[in-house]
Design a protein around this motif. Structure first.
Motif, PDB file in Angstrom:
ATOM      1  N   LYS A   1       0.832  -1.202   0.000  1.00 44.31           N
ATOM      2  CA  LYS A   1       0.000   0.000   0.000  1.00 44.31           C
ATOM      3  C   LYS A   1       0.867   1.253   0.000  1.00 44.31           C
ATOM      4  O   LYS A   1       0.568   2.226  -0.704  1.00 44.31           O
ATOM      5  CB  LYS A   1      -0.929   0.017   1.215  1.00 44.31           C
ATOM      6  CG  LYS A   1      -2.082  -0.953   1.110  1.00 44.31           C
ATOM      7  CD  LYS A   1      -2.976  -0.864   2.327  1.00 44.31           C
ATOM      8  CE  LYS A   1      -4.104  -1.864   2.243  1.00 44.31           C
ATOM      9  NZ  LYS A   1      -4.976  -1.809   3.419  1.00 44.31           N
TER      10      LYS A   1
ATOM     11  N   ASN B   1       2.348   1.737  -3.482  1.00 41.06           N
ATOM     12  CA  ASN B   1       1.327   2.262  -4.393  1.00 41.06           C
ATOM     13  C   ASN B   1       1.061   3.741  -4.137  1.00 41.06           C
ATOM     14  O   ASN B   1       0.873   4.517  -5.066  1.00 41.06           O
ATOM     15  CB  ASN B   1       0.033   1.457  -4.283  1.00 41.06           C
ATOM     16  CG  ASN B   1       0.170   0.069  -4.861  1.00 41.06           C
ATOM     17  OD1 ASN B   1       1.021  -0.184  -5.706  1.00 41.06           O
ATOM     18  ND2 ASN B   1      -0.654  -0.848  -4.385  1.00 41.06           N
ATOM     19  N   ARG B   2       1.044   4.123  -2.869  1.00 45.34           N
ATOM     20  CA  ARG B   2       0.809   5.536  -2.520  1.00 45.34           C
ATOM     21  C   ARG B   2       1.960   6.402  -3.025  1.00 45.34           C
ATOM     22  O   ARG B   2       1.736   7.479  -3.573  1.00 45.34           O
ATOM     23  CB  ARG B   2       0.652   5.672  -0.999  1.00 45.34           C
ATOM     24  CG  ARG B   2       0.435   7.076  -0.558  1.00 45.34           C
ATOM     25  CD  ARG B   2      -0.908   7.613  -1.036  1.00 45.34           C
ATOM     26  NE  ARG B   2      -0.970   9.015  -0.772  1.00 45.34           N
ATOM     27  CZ  ARG B   2      -1.250   9.940  -1.682  1.00 45.34           C
ATOM     28  NH1 ARG B   2      -1.558   9.603  -2.891  1.00 45.34           N
ATOM     29  NH2 ARG B   2      -1.260  11.205  -1.370  1.00 45.34           N
TER      30      ARG B   2
ATOM     31  N   ARG C   1       3.927   5.754  -5.563  1.00 50.02           N
ATOM     32  CA  ARG C   1       3.799   5.823  -7.024  1.00 50.02           C
ATOM     33  C   ARG C   1       2.728   6.838  -7.427  1.00 50.02           C
ATOM     34  O   ARG C   1       2.889   7.577  -8.392  1.00 50.02           O
ATOM     35  CB  ARG C   1       3.450   4.452  -7.589  1.00 50.02           C
ATOM     36  CG  ARG C   1       4.611   3.511  -7.636  1.00 50.02           C
ATOM     37  CD  ARG C   1       4.242   2.224  -8.375  1.00 50.02           C
ATOM     38  NE  ARG C   1       5.244   1.220  -8.105  1.00 50.02           N
ATOM     39  CZ  ARG C   1       5.038   0.069  -7.487  1.00 50.02           C
ATOM     40  NH1 ARG C   1       3.818  -0.254  -7.095  1.00 50.02           N
ATOM     41  NH2 ARG C   1       6.021  -0.766  -7.264  1.00 50.02           N
ATOM     42  N   SER C   2       1.633   6.864  -6.689  1.00 46.90           N
ATOM     43  CA  SER C   2       0.557   7.803  -6.975  1.00 46.90           C
ATOM     44  C   SER C   2       1.026   9.243  -6.774  1.00 46.90           C
ATOM     45  O   SER C   2       0.731  10.119  -7.595  1.00 46.90           O
ATOM     46  CB  SER C   2      -0.632   7.517  -6.066  1.00 46.90           C
ATOM     47  OG  SER C   2      -1.598   8.524  -6.171  1.00 46.90           O
TER      48      SER C   2
ATOM     49  N   GLY D   1       3.341  10.151  -9.590  1.00 44.67           N
ATOM     50  CA  GLY D   1       2.605  10.303 -10.836  1.00 44.67           C
ATOM     51  C   GLY D   1       1.875  11.628 -10.935  1.00 44.67           C
ATOM     52  O   GLY D   1       1.645  12.143 -12.027  1.00 44.67           O
ATOM     53  N   ASN D   2       1.477  12.200  -9.801  1.00 47.66           N
ATOM     54  CA  ASN D   2       0.743  13.461  -9.780  1.00 47.66           C
ATOM     55  C   ASN D   2       1.622  14.673  -9.506  1.00 47.66           C
ATOM     56  O   ASN D   2       1.122  15.785  -9.387  1.00 47.66           O
ATOM     57  CB  ASN D   2      -0.368  13.408  -8.720  1.00 47.66           C
ATOM     58  CG  ASN D   2      -1.424  12.394  -9.053  1.00 47.66           C
ATOM     59  OD1 ASN D   2      -1.757  12.192 -10.212  1.00 47.66           O
ATOM     60  ND2 ASN D   2      -1.945  11.729  -8.041  1.00 47.66           N
TER      61      ASN D   2
ATOM     62  N   ASP E   1      -3.042  10.503   3.972  1.00 46.41           N
ATOM     63  CA  ASP E   1      -3.297  10.870   2.580  1.00 46.41           C
ATOM     64  C   ASP E   1      -3.815  12.299   2.472  1.00 46.41           C
ATOM     65  O   ASP E   1      -4.696  12.599   1.668  1.00 46.41           O
ATOM     66  CB  ASP E   1      -4.275   9.883   1.935  1.00 46.41           C
ATOM     67  CG  ASP E   1      -4.292   9.989   0.423  1.00 46.41           C
ATOM     68  OD1 ASP E   1      -3.301  10.469  -0.142  1.00 46.41           O
ATOM     69  OD2 ASP E   1      -5.302   9.589  -0.185  1.00 46.41           O
TER      70      ASP E   1
END
Length: 84
Positions: free
Chosen positions: A15, A18-19, A21-22, A25-26, A76
């Motif tokens: 998790k 993935n966070r 990477r997110s 990506g942004n 988050d």
């Protein structure tokens, strides 16, 4: 029991990956400039406090950064840098 703990830990690590990477990506120039905007308030305060020997500058910056990273990843939610 040991396998369940390891599996749970691996799930949390997945998790977190993935966070990250997110976030990457942004990431834009606007995001970076916005994240540094409040340093104009924070840095003079930290420098003034460290010149009076009220705080140690390096640990204050380090632990403040670690705290912002951990809370941002945990909830988050972007955290402001400005101390006021």
């Amino acid at each position: 029991h040991h396998n369940a703990v390891i599996k749970n830990m691996m799930t949390k690590l997945d998790k977190l990956k993935n966070r990250c990477r997110s976030i990457y990506g942004n990431l834009t120039a606007s995001e970076i400039s916005g994240s540094l905007g409040d340093l104009g308030t924070l840095l003079p305060l930290l420098v003034a406090l460290s010149s009076q020997r009220s705080i140690s500058l390096a640990p204050a910056l380090f632990w403040g950064g670690v705290t912002n990273l951990l809370t941002g990843l945990s909830w988050d939610v972007p955290m402001c840098v400005q101390p006021m």
